[in-house]
Motif scaffolding. Sequence first.
Motif, PDB file in Angstrom:
ATOM      1  N   CYS A  67       0.717  -1.351   0.142  1.00 45.71           N
ATOM      2  CA  CYS A  67      -0.005   0.155   0.043  1.00 45.71           C
ATOM      3  C   CYS A  67       0.757   1.285  -0.078  1.00 45.71           C
ATOM      4  N   GLY A  68       2.222   1.139   0.314  1.00 43.51           N
ATOM      5  CA  GLY A  68       2.968   2.521   0.255  1.00 43.51           C
ATOM      6  C   GLY A  68       2.819   3.082   1.864  1.00 43.51           C
ATOM      7  N   ASP A  69       3.251   4.285   1.891  1.00 46.46           N
ATOM      8  CA  ASP A  69       3.417   4.760   3.226  1.00 46.46           C
ATOM      9  C   ASP A  69       2.255   5.841   3.296  1.00 46.46           C
ATOM     10  N   THR A  70       1.598   6.175   2.503  1.00 49.37           N
ATOM     11  CA  THR A  70       0.276   6.958   2.680  1.00 49.37           C
ATOM     12  C   THR A  70      -0.508   6.782   3.480  1.00 49.37           C
ATOM     13  N   VAL A  71      -1.103   7.574   4.385  1.00 50.57           N
ATOM     14  CA  VAL A  71      -2.249   7.451   5.371  1.00 50.57           C
ATOM     15  C   VAL A  71      -3.238   8.326   5.007  1.00 50.57           C
ATOM     16  N   GLU A  72      -4.316   7.410   4.906  1.00 49.97           N
ATOM     17  CA  GLU A  72      -5.817   8.037   4.610  1.00 49.97           C
ATOM     18  C   GLU A  72      -6.586   8.488   5.789  1.00 49.97           C
ATOM     19  N   VAL A  73      -6.852   9.764   5.893  1.00 52.40           N
ATOM     20  CA  VAL A  73      -7.285  10.311   7.002  1.00 52.40           C
ATOM     21  C   VAL A  73      -9.028  10.538   6.840  1.00 52.40           C
ATOM     22  N   GLU A  74      -9.842  10.289   7.599  1.00 58.11           N
ATOM     23  CA  GLU A  74     -11.010  10.242   7.409  1.00 58.11           C
ATOM     24  C   GLU A  74     -11.889  11.182   8.727  1.00 58.11           C
ATOM     25  N   GLY A  75     -12.785  11.922   8.323  1.00 58.04           N
ATOM     26  CA  GLY A  75     -13.764  12.394   9.512  1.00 58.04           C
ATOM     27  C   GLY A  75     -14.973  11.662   9.309  1.00 58.04           C
ATOM     28  N   ALA A 332       0.504  15.391  13.952  1.00 55.26           N
ATOM     29  CA  ALA A 332       1.758  15.684  14.441  1.00 55.26           C
ATOM     30  C   ALA A 332       2.533  14.030  14.384  1.00 55.26           C
ATOM     31  N   MET A 333       1.675  13.152  14.873  1.00 48.80           N
ATOM     32  CA  MET A 333       2.165  11.915  14.904  1.00 48.80           C
ATOM     33  C   MET A 333       2.313  11.229  13.904  1.00 48.80           C
ATOM     34  N   LEU A 334       1.757  11.592  12.450  1.00 45.25           N
ATOM     35  CA  LEU A 334       2.092  11.278  11.252  1.00 45.25           C
ATOM     36  C   LEU A 334       3.259  11.801  10.733  1.00 45.25           C
ATOM     37  N   GLU A 335       3.435  13.290  11.055  1.00 48.81           N
ATOM     38  CA  GLU A 335       4.564  14.193  10.516  1.00 48.81           C
ATOM     39  C   GLU A 335       5.798  13.383  11.184  1.00 48.81           C
ATOM     40  N   GLU A 336       5.846  12.869  12.528  1.00 44.16           N
ATOM     41  CA  GLU A 336       6.886  12.375  13.252  1.00 44.16           C
ATOM     42  C   GLU A 336       7.297  10.811  12.513  1.00 44.16           C
ATOM     43  N   LEU A 337       6.066  10.140  12.094  1.00 36.84           N
ATOM     44  CA  LEU A 337       6.318   9.021  11.518  1.00 36.84           C
ATOM     45  C   LEU A 337       6.780   9.109  10.012  1.00 36.84           C
ATOM     46  N   SER A 338       7.048  10.362   9.504  1.00 34.84           N
ATOM     47  CA  SER A 338       7.140  10.565   7.991  1.00 34.84           C
ATOM     48  C   SER A 338       6.120   9.738   7.267  1.00 34.84           C
ATOM     49  N   MET A 339       5.020   9.879   7.584  1.00 31.22           N
ATOM     50  CA  MET A 339       3.962   9.180   6.725  1.00 31.22           C
ATOM     51  C   MET A 339       3.074   9.967   6.207  1.00 31.22           C
ATOM     52  N   PRO A 340       3.033  10.452   4.673  1.00 25.77           N
ATOM     53  CA  PRO A 340       2.327  11.314   4.294  1.00 25.77           C
ATOM     54  C   PRO A 340       0.704  11.193   4.407  1.00 25.77           C
ATOM     55  N   VAL A 341      -0.004  12.074   4.367  1.00 21.62           N
ATOM     56  CA  VAL A 341      -1.840  12.038   4.271  1.00 21.62           C
ATOM     57  C   VAL A 341      -2.005  11.959   2.709  1.00 21.62           C
TER      58      VAL A 341
END
Lengths: 348, 86
Positions: A67-75, A332-341
Motif C-alpha cells: 500500500c505504500g506509506d500514505t495514510v488516509e485520514v477520514e472524518g 503531528a504523530m503522522l509527521e513524526e512517522l514521516s507518513m504522508p496524508v
Amino acid sequence: MTPATSSPKELSLLLEQARETLVCQHTPLASEELAEIARLAQAALLEDPARIGELLTLAHEARLAWCGDTVEVEGILSAKTGGCPEDCHFCSQSSRHRSPVKATPMLDPDAVLEAARETAKLGATEFCIVLAVRGPNERIMTKLIELTNLVRQDTGLNVAISAGILTREQSMELARAGVHRYNHNLETARSFFPHICTTHTYDDRLLTCQLVKEAGMQLCCGVLLGMGETADQRLELLEDLRALQPEEVPVNFLNPRPGTPLASRSLMSSTEALAWVALFRLGLPGVILRYAGGREVTLGELQALGMRSGVNALIVGNYLTTLGRSPQEDLAMLEELSMPVGALTGVL
Amino acid sequence: MPESAKGPVSTEDKAQEDLPQGPEIYPSFCTGCGSPLSKCPGCRLSFDPPRFCPYCGKRLTVYVSPTTWRARCVFHGEIVLSPTDL
C-alpha cells in the motif's frame, strides 16, 4: 485455537517464511499459514508479549509493500443519533438499551456541511455520514443523496455513508449518486454474532456488503474486537473478510458503553490489540486498514506503534458519540512517522 | 388577569419553577450519569462528552462533530464546561 506454548524460534521461522510470501513474492498468505501464525502469536502474548515485536514489524513491511506509506485520514459524523431499533449489544445508540445517549433527529444539511468543511480543513480525503438506523427509508435516501452532492461539490471530499441494511435498489441509487464508499461492518464472526445482536443476522449484513460491491461502490467492512470472541472466531472473521475483499477494514476496539449489555467488559490489552491489527494486515495485505473506535482508550501511548504495525488509515478527531484525540496530535504523530496524508485508491 | 384565567401551567414551566432561581446556580449533578454529586463523585470518562446537565441532571442533547462537540439542556441552554467540571 489449541492453547500451546511456543518457542521464539518457531514464530520467527514462520514469520520469515511469511515475509518471503507477502513481501518478496507479493502473494497473499494461505489460510493455514495465517492460522498457524495467529496460534503462535496468541501463545507469545500469554508467555511474553514482547515477542510479538517481529509480528508487528512484518505487518508494517507488508503494508509498505502492498500500500505504500500514505495514510488516509477520514472524518465521521453521526448525522442521526440514537433511537436505533436494533439491539447490537455494544452500541450506545440502540433504543433498546438504557443508554445516556439522547436520540436526536437527522441533522440539517448546514450542520453536515459544517462538519465536512472541518474535516476538509484537516487535510482529510474522506468524510463518512453515519446514521443510527436499521436501514434507510425513502425520506432518508433522498436526504443522503442531497448530502452526498452537497459535500462533494462544496469540499471535494470523497463521501462515505453508513446507513444500515440496504436493498439492491438502494445500493444502486447510492452508487449513481456518487457515494464513494459504503460502510457496513460484519463486526464479529458468524459463530459469535448471535451473542452480539438478535434483531438481524450475520447473513443480513453479508448480503448488504455483497450488494455494495455489485453496485460498484467501494466496500468498507469493519470489525469490533474485544467483545468476548475467541481467537479462533477472530480468524473466522478474517477469513470471511478475505473472501469478501472489502477496500477498507476499520478496526474498532470495544469501548464498553454505559447502559449497554457489554458495559462491564474490560478493555482489550494494548499488546493483544496490536497483535491482532498486525494479523489483520497479514491476512489482508492490500486493504485500507483503519484505526477506528476505541483506539485511544485501548492503545493509549502505543497508538503510534500501531501505525507501524499495519495500520494505514485513521479516523481523525471525534467519533460518533465519543471524543477522540485532537486532530493536531494525530497529524503531528503522522509527521513524526514521516507518513504522508492522502487518498488511498488500491493496492500498489 | 386572574390566575385562573391564565390557563394550565405547562410541564416545562412547572419544572422551570422548581429549578434553583437567581443569578447563580452551581453544578450539582454528575455530567456522566445525572446523579447528584452527593451520590456520585463524577463518573464521566475523559473521552465522553457530558450526557447530563450539571445544573439539573436532565439528559442533554449532544452534537459531536470531528473537531468539536456541543451539549444543550432543554432548561439551561448550551452547557459550557470548565476543565474541572465533573
